[in-house]
Scaffold this active site. Structure first.
Site, mmCIF file in Angstrom:
data_model
loop_
_atom_site.group_PDB
_atom_site.id
_atom_site.type_symbol
_atom_site.label_atom_id
_atom_site.label_comp_id
_atom_site.label_asym_id
_atom_site.label_seq_id
_atom_site.Cartn_x
_atom_site.Cartn_y
_atom_site.Cartn_z
ATOM 1 N N LYS A 47 0.918 -1.097 -0.092
ATOM 2 C CA LYS A 47 -0.125 -0.072 -0.065
ATOM 3 C C LYS A 47 0.921 1.229 -0.120
ATOM 4 O O LYS A 47 0.336 2.291 -0.158
ATOM 5 C CB LYS A 47 -0.778 -0.087 1.240
ATOM 6 C CG LYS A 47 -1.801 -1.238 1.472
ATOM 7 C CD LYS A 47 -2.421 -1.066 2.776
ATOM 8 C CE LYS A 47 -3.221 -2.564 3.393
ATOM 9 N NZ LYS A 47 -3.695 -2.560 4.408
ATOM 10 N N ASP A 104 7.489 3.444 -2.602
ATOM 11 C CA ASP A 104 7.754 4.428 -1.545
ATOM 12 C C ASP A 104 9.022 4.386 -1.040
ATOM 13 O O ASP A 104 9.803 5.326 -1.134
ATOM 14 C CB ASP A 104 6.697 4.275 -0.529
ATOM 15 C CG ASP A 104 6.572 2.951 -0.052
ATOM 16 O OD1 ASP A 104 6.842 1.841 -0.641
ATOM 17 O OD2 ASP A 104 6.235 2.726 1.247
ATOM 18 N N ASP A 107 14.485 -0.647 1.332
ATOM 19 C CA ASP A 107 14.943 -1.122 2.233
ATOM 20 C C ASP A 107 15.994 -1.961 2.054
ATOM 21 O O ASP A 107 17.175 -1.410 2.106
ATOM 22 C CB ASP A 107 13.877 -1.615 3.270
ATOM 23 C CG ASP A 107 14.489 -1.615 4.773
ATOM 24 O OD1 ASP A 107 15.350 -1.551 5.124
ATOM 25 O OD2 ASP A 107 13.436 -1.480 5.701
ATOM 26 N N ARG A 169 -0.282 6.601 7.531
ATOM 27 C CA ARG A 169 -0.044 6.558 6.002
ATOM 28 C C ARG A 169 -0.731 7.816 5.446
ATOM 29 O O ARG A 169 -0.159 8.263 4.477
ATOM 30 C CB ARG A 169 -0.795 5.418 5.250
ATOM 31 C CG ARG A 169 -0.367 3.869 5.534
ATOM 32 C CD ARG A 169 -0.753 3.085 4.690
ATOM 33 N NE ARG A 169 -0.789 1.643 5.071
ATOM 34 C CZ ARG A 169 0.157 1.038 4.835
ATOM 35 N NH1 ARG A 169 1.270 1.515 4.001
ATOM 36 N NH2 ARG A 169 0.346 -0.279 5.109
HETATM 37 C C1 PRP Z 1 7.673 -1.567 1.906
HETATM 38 C C2 PRP Z 1 7.758 -0.980 0.845
HETATM 39 C C3 PRP Z 1 8.257 -2.205 -0.104
HETATM 40 C C4 PRP Z 1 9.232 -2.754 0.707
HETATM 41 C C5 PRP Z 1 10.512 -2.741 0.647
HETATM 42 O O1 PRP Z 1 6.403 -2.366 1.939
HETATM 43 O O2 PRP Z 1 6.599 -0.310 0.260
HETATM 44 O O3 PRP Z 1 7.474 -2.709 -0.933
HETATM 45 O O4 PRP Z 1 8.819 -2.820 2.189
HETATM 46 O O5 PRP Z 1 11.179 -3.571 1.537
HETATM 47 P P1 PRP Z 1 12.624 -4.312 0.899
HETATM 48 O O6 PRP Z 1 13.212 -3.440 0.344
HETATM 49 O O7 PRP Z 1 13.237 -4.591 2.420
HETATM 50 O O8 PRP Z 1 12.140 -5.404 0.343
HETATM 51 P P2 PRP Z 1 5.591 -2.938 3.131
HETATM 52 O O9 PRP Z 1 6.145 -4.588 3.111
HETATM 53 O O10 PRP Z 1 5.939 -2.298 4.412
HETATM 54 O O11 PRP Z 1 4.230 -2.874 2.856
HETATM 55 P P3 PRP Z 1 3.219 -1.788 2.705
HETATM 56 O O12 PRP Z 1 3.603 -1.053 1.407
HETATM 57 O O13 PRP Z 1 1.850 -2.345 2.508
HETATM 58 O O14 PRP Z 1 3.133 -0.891 3.904
#
Ligand code: PRP
Length: 179
Positions: A47, A104, A107, A169
């Site tokens: 999301k 967004d 990580d 959010r």
């Molecule tokens: C976050 C972000 C990426 C992912 C990145 O999503 O939007 O999709 O984590 O992490 P990485 O680089 O370590 O793989 P999240 O899993 O928090 O879900 P959300 O977008 O629904 O909050």
């Protein structure tokens, strides 16, 4: 909420709405330059990408279609494992299309590395990544990202689509949570 206001759970504001808007405008200009006269399909990852997708797509002069995926990484929930499950797949076929994945935050970069491989197998014409924020581990993991809004330190950021237990959010600013 004023640019300088932030909730008690925040240690500080990292980027204000104005700073984000200015950078998104610059990113959109780069995308417009690169895709001028080309077909463009934006793929958002739910999301967290909701805000950057809404703002970036409205800044673009290039006509673009928009589709969404939802993925979940197996693992502790705190750090990605790189093993990803598709919760919601694309509605639109990407074969032969210019696809730009919109995120967004990167990580570890492992979710996106998996997603790029998975979408590459569907034979798009081009496949590139855009992320508003990128943390150092994604750089170390050498994920190839065409457009980066800001490189940031390894801190827990929320707001502008990003959450902690689904909260924050809907904030316009991006902040660092109190540790
Ligand atoms: C976050 C972000 C990426 C992912 C990145 O999503 O939007 O999709 O984590 O992490 P990485 O680089 O370590 O793989 P999240 O899993 O928090 O879900 P959300 O977008 O629904 O909050």
């Amino acid at each position: 909420m004023d640019d300088t206001d932030f909730p008690a759970e925040f240690d500080r504001v990292l980027f204000t709405e104005k700073q984000i808007a200015a950078r998104v405008k610059e990113l959109a200009a780069q995308v417009d330059e690169d895709y001028a006269g080309e077909d463009l399909l934006l793929v958002g990852v739910l999301k967290g990408a909701m805000m950057i997708m809404a703002d970036l797509s409205r800044e673009l002069k290039t006509p673009a279609e928009i589709d969404w995926m939802a993925v979940s990484s197996y693992g502790s929930g705190v750090t990605s494992s790189g093993v990803v499950r598709i919760l919601k797949d694309l509605d639109i076929s990407i074969e032969g299309r210019n696809v730009l994945i919109v995120e967004d935050v990167l990580d570890s970069g492992l979710t996106l590395r998996w997603l790029v491989r998975s979408l590459q197998a569907r034979q798009p014409k081009t496949l590139r990544l855009l992320t508003l924020l990128r943390k150092p581990e994604a750089v170390r993991n050498q994920l190839d990202v065409a457009y980066v809004g800001f490189d940031i330190d390894n801190e827990f950021v929320v707001g502008y689509g990003m959450d902690h237990n689904e909260k924050f959010r809907n904030m316009g600013n991006i902040g660092v949570l109190n540790s």
